[in-house]
Enzyme design. Structure first.
Site, PDB file in Angstrom:
ATOM      1  N   ASN A   3       6.069   7.720   3.332  1.00 33.05           N
ATOM      2  CA  ASN A   3       6.249   8.543   2.144  1.00 33.05           C
ATOM      3  C   ASN A   3       6.990   9.824   2.476  1.00 33.05           C
ATOM      4  OD1 ASN A   3       4.509   7.422  -0.299  1.00 33.05           O
ATOM      5  ND2 ASN A   3       3.452   6.928   1.611  1.00 33.05           N
ATOM      6  N   HIS A  57       0.837  -1.195   0.000  1.00 32.27           N
ATOM      7  CA  HIS A  57       0.000   0.000   0.000  1.00 32.27           C
ATOM      8  C   HIS A  57       0.872   1.246   0.000  1.00 32.27           C
ATOM      9  CE1 HIS A  57      -3.202   2.827   0.921  1.00 32.27           C
ATOM     10  NE2 HIS A  57      -4.058   1.865   0.637  1.00 32.27           N
ATOM     11  N   HIS A  58       0.392   2.288  -0.694  1.00 29.27           N
ATOM     12  CA  HIS A  58       1.154   3.536  -0.782  1.00 29.27           C
ATOM     13  C   HIS A  58       1.321   4.196   0.593  1.00 29.27           C
ATOM     14  CE1 HIS A  58       3.203   6.498  -3.018  1.00 29.27           C
ATOM     15  NE2 HIS A  58       2.481   6.442  -4.122  1.00 29.27           N
ATOM     16  N   ALA A  59       0.437   3.888   1.534  1.00 27.18           N
ATOM     17  CA  ALA A  59       0.588   4.411   2.895  1.00 27.18           C
ATOM     18  C   ALA A  59       1.800   3.811   3.584  1.00 27.18           C
ATOM     19  CB  ALA A  59      -0.668   4.121   3.719  1.00 27.18           C
TER      20      ALA A  59
END
Length: 496
Positions: free
Chosen positions: A324, A151-153
């Site tokens: 990120n 997941h991008h999180a």
């Protein structure tokens, strides 16, 4: 070895600050709706016969202590009173996360792409750690593949490369016996009451954090003024992003295509005409999109598309840490220009102006400020940002390792990134360099980009067209040497 985001949970189950998602990480959770899945992925092709599922699973298990977030899941704070937090998963099951499948004969690249697209189309289960690895057997020529998604999180592009270098080896046969991973025991999972209490306590003490955050973000008055002006320009430029067939409603299903160039060839183009390798890539993408649109009857005269280009702001000491650390620039794509050299000069000049304006600095300030926004504000902001108002597509270029990697003695041949689609965005272009290659991973909405194969051909033609404008590669000169029988044979002259 870096900490890789190692968390700290109090003995009574309270959550430390570094376990709470940042505002940016949390926004990727809120953007995940209406067919837009916010996970990043890659399709990696390896030489040689595939290891068994047990061998591959045990290999990953031996490295998990280097990536602690892979053992953690998300917990929501009751009543939305704080951003979600990472907690240890006491029921971690590697057989769920490390999976095995196979392609039917003949095991073509097309079959691999279709499988990768189907896997990419499925949303990750938020009740479990947010990652999967698929071991794919049955490829032609005795190869196998690994399809991984997170997941991008959890991870951005650069830290994703760091994970790749952790999970895989630098040598075909690692030196010394394999190290026994340290024992791991899941820490107590906090109760909902504890999560709520920690969030409220953090809110009471947040003024100190806000002051420190402003002090860090506003370092240098001139930088702040330039950054604010640049951010305004970025927003204004983004609003002018034209309407295209890429900016339509999307569904949950995806198509995937792969194409490849050689880094040395793109460097020759850069050396011949100026700019950077990234400028060359953006000019090639512009050329491909122009070809694609004109072939379908769209008028491209005077048309400049806007690409959202993620920019890593990860410091050197932060490599290996998950989460990120990215901001963005809105890069011009002059699809109106059909001359590859002129197009590169346009991109180089405009990208130089954007960098000089401090656009990324302004975006970074906004990114930092989202860390202090209440979770409800972050959620609403994510809902109210239609992608087509700001940019036409995402083009992300991540530098990968320029040396071969291995898994269980098998060399990695190529790695192709897979980038998530946002709402009203039917095409994304991911680029990752690896061991002298520049690998393009194209993700398209299944319905809106039914001809993604055709766009891949346009990209290959635009790449060849750009490379043809550069002087040919220098071939080392040869000289004749006399063998023992008097015959002459060519030999490569050593470089001075």
């Amino acid at each position: 070895m870096p900490s890789h985001g190692l968390s700290a949970v109090c003995e009574d189950g309270c959550v430390a600050n570094n376990d709470r998602l940042s505002g940016l990480d949390s926004s990727f959770l809120h953007m995940e709706r209406e067919g837009a899945h916010m996970h990043v992925a890659s399709t990696i092709i390896f030489e040689g016969p595939a290891p068994t599922h047990e061998e591959f699973r045990d290999h990953i298990a031996s490295r998990l202590h280097l990536v602690p977030r892979f053992r953690q899941k998300l917990r929501e704070v009751p009543f939305g009173q704080g951003r979600p937090v990472w907690v240890d998963d006491p029921h971690l099951n590697l057989d769920y996360h490390v999976r095995q499948t196979a392609l039917p004969a003949p095991g073509s690249d097309e079959q691999l792409r279709n499988l990768a697209a189907r896997i990419f189309s499925q949303q990750l289960d938020r009740s479990k750690p947010l990652w999967e690895l698929w071991l794919v057997e049955g490829m032609a020529d005795g190869r196998f593949a690994v399809i991984g998604k997170s997941h991008h999180a959890l991870v951005d592009g650069v830290s994703g490369v760091d994970i790749t270098t952790v999970l895989y080896d630098l040598d075909r046969e690692p030196k010394g016996p394999p190290q026994t991973p340290p024992p791991w025991l899941a820490r107590p999972e906090p109760t909902s009451t504890q999560l709520l209490a920690d969030a409220l306590k953090e809110r009471l003490t947040s003024p100190r954090e806000i002051v420190r955050g402003f002090r860090h973000a506003l370092r240098g008055p001139r930088q702040v003024v330039n950054g604010a002006v640049a951010t305004s320009k970025m927003a204004a430029a983004s609003v002018r992003a034209p309407s295209t067939p890429f900016n339509v409603d999307i569904g949950p299903h995806r198509r995937f295509q792969m194409t490849q160039a050689q880094l040395a060839d793109l460097k020759r183009v850069k050396d011949a005409h100026g700019g950077t390798v990234n400028d060359v890539i953006l000019s090639i993408v512009s050329g491909a999109i122009g070809r694609y649109l004109r072939a379908r009857g769209y008028e491209t005269h005077g048309m400049t598309l806007r690409a959202m280009v993620p920019v890593s702001i990860r410091e050197a000491e932060e490599h290996g840490a998950l989460g990120n650390r990215i901001t963005a620039m809105m890069a011009p794509l002059p699809v109106w220009c059909e001359d590859p050299v002129e197009r590169l000069h346009v991109v180089t000049e405009e990208m130089g102006d954007l960098k000089a304006s401090g656009q990324a600095v302004g975006a970074e300030i906004l990114t930092r400020l989202t860390d202090f926004a209440p979770t409800t504000i972050v959620s609403q902001a994510a809902r109210l940002q239609p992608a087509q108002r700001f940019f036409n597509l995402v083009v992300t270029n991540v530098p990968g390792p320029q040396f071969p990697l291995y898994v269980l003695g098998r060399q990695m041949e190529s790695i192709f990134p897979m980038v998530p689609l946002a709402r009203k965005q039917a095409l994304c272009i991911g680029i990752m360099s690896y061991n002298g290659q520049v690998n393009f991973g194209l993700i398209g909405d299944y319905d809106a980009m039914a001809d993604l194969d055709s766009f891949a051909l346009d990209l290959e033609e635009a790449t060849a067209e750009a490379i043809a404008t550069a002087p040919p590669a220098v071939v080392p000169p040869v000289k004749a040497v006399t063998s023992s029988n008097g015959a002459s044979a060519p030999t490569e002259r050593s470089a001075r």
